[in-house]
Design a protein around this motif. Structure first.
Motif: not given
Length: 506
Positions: A30, A41, A67
């Motif tokens: 992420g 994302p 993430v």
């Protein structure tokens, strides 16, 4: 005491080695996604979704969530160093972050954004712990009619409160609802809108739709965007350490930003981007000298970063407790839960407490992992910004095709994701936001199911949706939002015509 027992259950679930490993992998990826502008994302979650088919549900959701909120941490790096926001929520960080970098204070700005992000993230997690049980109690009183009306409200709010045209947002919601009807009818078992294509009998693949809309189309549109010059400044721990005045000036903005972010994150259709812009506006209002903003004010990065990270956490509250996603990313998380046989809603906390509370505790762990990652590895993130995009984008496209093929091992899905990518790029050119489409696609089947269930219980009486007080008020609020959007659109058209007439007369 019951809450403490739940947190202990979540703690034992979250500290399992495999959960910690996937949490670390999620927040690391992420952060990378946030650092690299133009990916986002949503595209990353779409890429990872096929992988989650092969791991247990808790680990899968922990990784995908990592993430999401990890990207909010990493997005500030490109905003400060390149004046290019890694995510939409980090756009406001450019206003003061990049001027700080020009003043030779890039390290201080990056350090403070990390601290502010941690504070915002922890505030969001605490809000989840305190308010989720109360929302679940309210949700347990909901029937099919209330769920249908709540989903209508969520879709209308998400479509009309977007940055673009409300009419276009509603059009995309309707398109998403239509796409959600493709496949086998849930009640009769009869295929519909499949055009006699066997692969369409199960409906359009969520993975293909998400990868096409937010992977291929976004990457193609990002190819033409200028990325700025390479970063040559060397950032060390010494250059990153803020002064005592920096901490003093940032303390209250972080508190206000975290509070605002926690509030806006839980509302459908608002999310991290609106939370960060509102917090920035609030700081300008309360500042003794508003003229410092836009010139490298540390308050201008501390408040928005705390807000967007708090919002990233509290966005999970309606998604997990009511099954109503407030954004496209949350819709993807909802889709991932459903794929794994998990039905989000009021019963999730009671039926799968280890997953629910384990996920919340993993958020807390993930936020601390992000601090450990971000501060020492800022030099690595800076070097990532120098990767030529002509090499990065083709690699991502290859991973998209591999990922979508791996779900059903079907070449048809590759053709489908390519077609959706072309359509998605066309929608971007025409300034149609794809996020409401994804919301409509995921919530459409759930809306249909609850609507038909409510009508079965009422023997086909449509009045059931207004006879029940909660359902009635949800529909009234939905109508009010629609009316407000219509009036705003008419007012803007009138202002535009007035300006054109004045220009013509001049």
């Amino acid at each position: 005491m019951e809450l403490l027992d739940s947190l202990i259950v979540g703690f034992y679930s979250a500290i399992r080695p495999e959960i910690l490993m996937f949490c670390f992998f999620g927040v690391f990826l992420g952060t990378v996604v946030g650092v690299l502008p133009g990916i986002g994302p949503l595209a990353a979650i779409s890429l990872l979704l096929p992988i989650t088919y092969h791991i247990e549900p808790t680990a899968a959701i922990v990784m995908l969530a990592g993430v999401y909120y990890g990207a909010e941490y990493g997005g500030s790096t490109a905003s400060i160093l390149l004046n290019l926001p890694g995510t939409a929520a980090n756009a406001v960080t450019c206003l003061d972050g990049h001027p700080m970098a020009k003043q030779g204070r890039a390290g201080v700005a990056l350090f403070m954004t990390t601290i502010a992000s941690l504070a915002g993230g922890i505030t969001g997690v605490v809000a989840m712990i305190l308010f989720s049980p109360a929302i679940v109690e309210i949700g347990l009183s909901f029937g099919p009619a209330e769920y249908f009306s709540l989903m209508v409200l969520g879709l209308i709010a998400a479509s009309t409160l977007t940055s673009g045209s409300p009419a276009k947002g509603l059009a995309m919601v309707v398109l998403g609802l239509l796409l959600g009807t493709v496949g086998t009818d849930i009640n009769s078992g009869i295929p519909r809108f499949d055009f006699n294509i066997p692969e369409m009998m199960d409906g359009i693949s969520l993975v293909a739709l998400a990868m096409g809309l937010f992977g291929i189309s976004e990457i193609v549109s990002s190819i033409t965007v200028s990325r700025g010059s390479k970063i040559t400044e060397k950032i060390t721990m010494r250059t990153m350490m803020p002064k005592k005045k920096d901490f003093k000036d940032s303390a209250m903005p972080i508190v206000r930003g975290a509070g605002l972010g926690g509030f806006f994150g839980a509302l459908p259709g608002t999310g991290a981007a609106i939370a960060s812009f509102v917090s920035y506006a609030v700081e300008k209002k309360v500042a003794k000298d508003p003229s410092i903003f836009g010139k490298g004010a540390i308050q201008g990065i501390a408040a928005p970063e705390a807000a967007n990270n708090a919002a990233a956490q509290t966005a999970f509250i309606p998604t997990l407790t009511l099954g109503i996603p407030g954004s496209a990313t949350m819709a993807m998380m909802l889709g991932a839960l459903i794929i794994h046989g998990i039905q989000p809603g009021p019963m999730l906390m009671a039926e799968q407490p280890d997953l629910f509370w384990g996920l919340i505790i993993s958020f807390l762990i993930g936020n601390f992992l992000l601090v450990i990652l971000n501060i020492p590895l800022i030099g690595l993130w800076v070097s990532l910004l120098n990767i030529p995009y002509r090499l990065l984008y083709p690699a991502i496209l290859v991973f998209i095709m591999m990922g979508v093929y791996s779900v059903h091992n079907n070449v048809f899905d590759i053709y489908l994701v390519a077609l959706i990518g072309i359509v998605g790029y066309g929608l971007l050119i025409l300034r149609f936001e794809p996020a409401p489409l994804l919301l409509g696609f995921i919530l459409g089947p759930l809306m249909e199911e609850n609507m038909r269930r409510a009508l079965l219980l009422s023997r086909g009486d449509l009045a059931t949706f207004i006879d029940r007080p909660i359902s009635m008020w949800l529909l009234i609020i939905s109508a009010a939002i629609l009316g407000w959007s219509l009036i705003s659109a008419i007012r803007k058209m009138a202002q535009r015509k007035t300006l054109e007439r004045e220009r013509a007369e001049a």
